[in-house]
Motif scaffolding. Sequence first.
Motif, PDB file in Angstrom:
ATOM      1  N   VAL A 156       0.909  -1.078  -0.024  1.00 56.38           N
ATOM      2  CA  VAL A 156      -0.045  -0.112   0.110  1.00 56.38           C
ATOM      3  C   VAL A 156       0.646   1.357  -0.110  1.00 56.38           C
ATOM      4  N   LEU A 157       1.892   1.318   0.862  1.00 60.69           N
ATOM      5  CA  LEU A 157       2.710   2.629   1.036  1.00 60.69           C
ATOM      6  C   LEU A 157       3.482   2.803  -0.393  1.00 60.69           C
ATOM      7  N   ALA A 158       3.986   1.636  -0.788  1.00 55.96           N
ATOM      8  CA  ALA A 158       4.828   1.739  -2.154  1.00 55.96           C
ATOM      9  C   ALA A 158       4.068   2.317  -3.321  1.00 55.96           C
ATOM     10  N   VAL A 159       2.854   1.482  -3.394  1.00 53.38           N
ATOM     11  CA  VAL A 159       2.045   1.831  -4.606  1.00 53.38           C
ATOM     12  C   VAL A 159       1.421   3.450  -4.365  1.00 53.38           C
ATOM     13  N   SER A 160       1.063   3.787  -3.106  1.00 53.20           N
ATOM     14  CA  SER A 160       0.647   5.228  -2.960  1.00 53.20           C
ATOM     15  C   SER A 160       1.637   6.281  -3.208  1.00 53.20           C
ATOM     16  N   LYS A 161       2.879   6.051  -3.038  1.00 51.64           N
ATOM     17  CA  LYS A 161       4.028   6.817  -3.651  1.00 51.64           C
ATOM     18  C   LYS A 161       4.062   6.623  -5.045  1.00 51.64           C
ATOM     19  N   ILE A 162       4.276   5.584  -5.604  1.00 53.12           N
ATOM     20  CA  ILE A 162       4.317   5.455  -7.200  1.00 53.12           C
ATOM     21  C   ILE A 162       3.249   6.121  -7.704  1.00 53.12           C
ATOM     22  N   VAL A 163       1.886   6.012  -7.409  1.00 53.79           N
ATOM     23  CA  VAL A 163       0.826   6.630  -7.984  1.00 53.79           C
ATOM     24  C   VAL A 163       0.938   8.376  -8.040  1.00 53.79           C
ATOM     25  N   GLN A 164       1.308   8.810  -6.781  1.00 52.70           N
ATOM     26  CA  GLN A 164       1.131  10.203  -6.457  1.00 52.70           C
ATOM     27  C   GLN A 164       2.494  10.815  -7.315  1.00 52.70           C
ATOM     28  N   ALA A 165       3.457  10.174  -7.236  1.00 46.48           N
ATOM     29  CA  ALA A 165       4.755  10.769  -7.743  1.00 46.48           C
ATOM     30  C   ALA A 165       4.570  10.530  -9.438  1.00 46.48           C
ATOM     31  N   LEU A 166       4.283   9.556  -9.928  1.00 44.91           N
ATOM     32  CA  LEU A 166       4.257   9.329 -11.345  1.00 44.91           C
ATOM     33  C   LEU A 166       2.749  10.202 -11.944  1.00 44.91           C
ATOM     34  N   TYR A 167       1.825  10.339 -11.256  1.00 44.70           N
ATOM     35  CA  TYR A 167       0.537  10.905 -11.871  1.00 44.70           C
ATOM     36  C   TYR A 167       1.007  12.132 -11.989  1.00 44.70           C
ATOM     37  N   THR A 168       1.695  12.932 -11.162  1.00 49.78           N
ATOM     38  CA  THR A 168       1.997  14.068 -11.039  1.00 49.78           C
ATOM     39  C   THR A 168       3.074  14.456 -12.027  1.00 49.78           C
ATOM     40  N   GLY A 169       3.637  13.510 -12.823  1.00 46.58           N
ATOM     41  CA  GLY A 169       4.516  14.029 -13.928  1.00 46.58           C
ATOM     42  C   GLY A 169       5.977  13.706 -13.450  1.00 46.58           C
ATOM     43  N   ASN A 170       6.320  13.354 -12.283  1.00 49.32           N
ATOM     44  CA  ASN A 170       7.663  12.916 -11.942  1.00 49.32           C
ATOM     45  C   ASN A 170       7.923  11.608 -12.066  1.00 49.32           C
ATOM     46  N   THR A 171       9.245  11.295 -11.942  1.00 52.86           N
ATOM     47  CA  THR A 171       9.812   9.926 -12.001  1.00 52.86           C
ATOM     48  C   THR A 171      10.420   9.238 -10.635  1.00 52.86           C
ATOM     49  N   LEU A 172      10.564   8.100 -10.461  1.00 52.12           N
ATOM     50  CA  LEU A 172      10.734   7.841  -9.061  1.00 52.12           C
ATOM     51  C   LEU A 172      11.587   6.660  -8.967  1.00 52.12           C
ATOM     52  N   VAL A 173      12.477   6.745  -7.916  1.00 50.99           N
ATOM     53  CA  VAL A 173      13.118   5.778  -7.368  1.00 50.99           C
ATOM     54  C   VAL A 173      12.849   5.410  -5.891  1.00 50.99           C
ATOM     55  N   LEU A 174      12.461   4.149  -5.967  1.00 48.90           N
ATOM     56  CA  LEU A 174      11.803   3.570  -4.553  1.00 48.90           C
ATOM     57  C   LEU A 174      12.718   2.652  -3.814  1.00 48.90           C
ATOM     58  N   LYS A 175      12.890   2.896  -2.555  1.00 50.66           N
ATOM     59  CA  LYS A 175      13.713   1.926  -1.707  1.00 50.66           C
ATOM     60  C   LYS A 175      12.522   1.373  -0.626  1.00 50.66           C
ATOM     61  N   PRO A 176      12.379   0.058  -0.764  1.00 54.48           N
ATOM     62  CA  PRO A 176      11.539  -0.442   0.379  1.00 54.48           C
ATOM     63  C   PRO A 176      12.245  -1.075   1.614  1.00 54.48           C
ATOM     64  N   SER A 177      11.858  -1.354   2.583  1.00 53.18           N
ATOM     65  CA  SER A 177      12.286  -1.781   3.962  1.00 53.18           C
ATOM     66  C   SER A 177      13.199  -3.037   3.478  1.00 53.18           C
ATOM     67  N   PRO A 178      14.312  -3.099   4.116  1.00 49.58           N
ATOM     68  CA  PRO A 178      15.088  -4.256   3.948  1.00 49.58           C
ATOM     69  C   PRO A 178      14.363  -5.388   4.808  1.00 49.58           C
ATOM     70  N   TYR A 179      13.500  -5.137   5.566  1.00 43.44           N
ATOM     71  CA  TYR A 179      12.914  -6.135   6.484  1.00 43.44           C
ATOM     72  C   TYR A 179      11.976  -6.934   5.495  1.00 43.44           C
TER      73      TYR A 179
END
Length: 482
Positions: A156-179
């Motif tokens: 949920v938290l990864a996808v929420s950041k993906i959609v908000q960043a990409l929909y607004t025209g940005n590109t994204l580098v996402l780092k998930p928790s190592p756990y």
Amino acid sequence: MQTLTPSFSTALHFIGGQLHDSPTRFDVIDPATGLAFQTAPDATQAQLNQAVVAAKQALPAWRDLGYEKRGEQLRAFASRLREQAPTLATLLTQEQGKPIARAREEFERSAMLVDGITRLAIDSELLREDARGRATLHHRPLGVVGAITPWNTPIVLAVSKIVQALYTGNTLVLKPSPYAPLATLNLGVLAKDLFPPGVLNIIAGGTDLGSWLTRHPDIAKISFTGSVRTGKAVMVACADTLKRFTLELGGNDAAIVLDDVDVEKIAPQIFWAAFGNSGQVCMAIKRLYVQRKAYEPLVAALARIASQVQVGPGADASSELGPLQNRAQFEYVRGILDDTRRSGARLFEGGQRLPDSGYFIAPAIVADALEGMRVVDEEAFGPVLPMLAFDDVSDAVRRANDTTFGLGSSVWSSDLDRAEEIANQLSAGTTWINSHMGVEPGVPFGGIKQSGMGVEYAVQGLKGYMEPHVIKTPAHDLQASH
């Protein structure tokens, strides 16, 4: 949309539209057993730089594509989330611990967020048009966004950041928790033929990667969800380049229950608002203030539910609560419970380590808790609920507000007017009435005080991924154009 035949057998980075391994990999632990079951790639600084370069190169074309086209591609991604939920939910359960049904729900909630957010309109605003001319306010994407997500609800938290960043025209580098990186890394497999190369990049690693990401000079913004301590470190790291940031941090959410409630009706709602995901939810109820007349009946009702709930491995369909996600959190919660047993509070139900292997703790109802006890003052982030009695409502409001946190809160009463009056006195980013928890695409969510800065979701959250741009046109030029 092309038919996808995904392969989730080996977790890999997703950089520039391609899957990549790293020279070294780290173990991912199954919290139901405490044993490693798979590995994840540990990104090098060079791989981070490669991801940022790919994101920068993809930015102009993606920015110019427009909301409608970007939204179409993101909704296609949401369809993939739904299609592959049965497979990826199994992986999510094994790395995170939550019951399999809840893991499937996480993918569905993620897809719903994408669908809802990509229907929002971010319009230019006419600020004035008069004898001086015209001024309009526009919103432009920031550039390359870096996102860091935690282990409690990774998808949920990864996808929420993906959609908000990409929909607004940005590109994204996402780092998930190592756990819990595996299911999130596999979002790259889902996205591989959907987005232009470099628009979305997902790389795994530990503390070093987080530091490199937050300090990278070509990252324009950091969107971080996690602990207050790490959030402060992110804020400091952003200062060198004046990065924009959104911080959604911890909460020690208070719920105030008035004595006019139907105890048997609200007890299940309150229980799951406190213990869902084994209490590992930033906005869960963490302190329960109950008016004296309803106090003992609610203690008994919650204890009865706690004694009956099924705790076990998430892969077991009968499990309603899973383990704590990692050993550090497990030991932290056990420490709070040990202090609680010595504090004079009544550990009315639960709190024992269950005999299974792994990080299991029975849900604990703590009665007669008081401020000054760790179980009240600290955010346990586990299956522990302290209950505090009150007589005067104004006293309950004061006590609820007396914290450095300010994420969520709730008021429970059969009198809605009275509940709204109390809600208006609570210091929190969100106050629910007769419910607690949950986010919506069109409603902003964020914390005050040390629970965060900025909001996610809604138009307000989307504008946090953008820069305001004012355009002024003199009156004589407007006249000449006509």
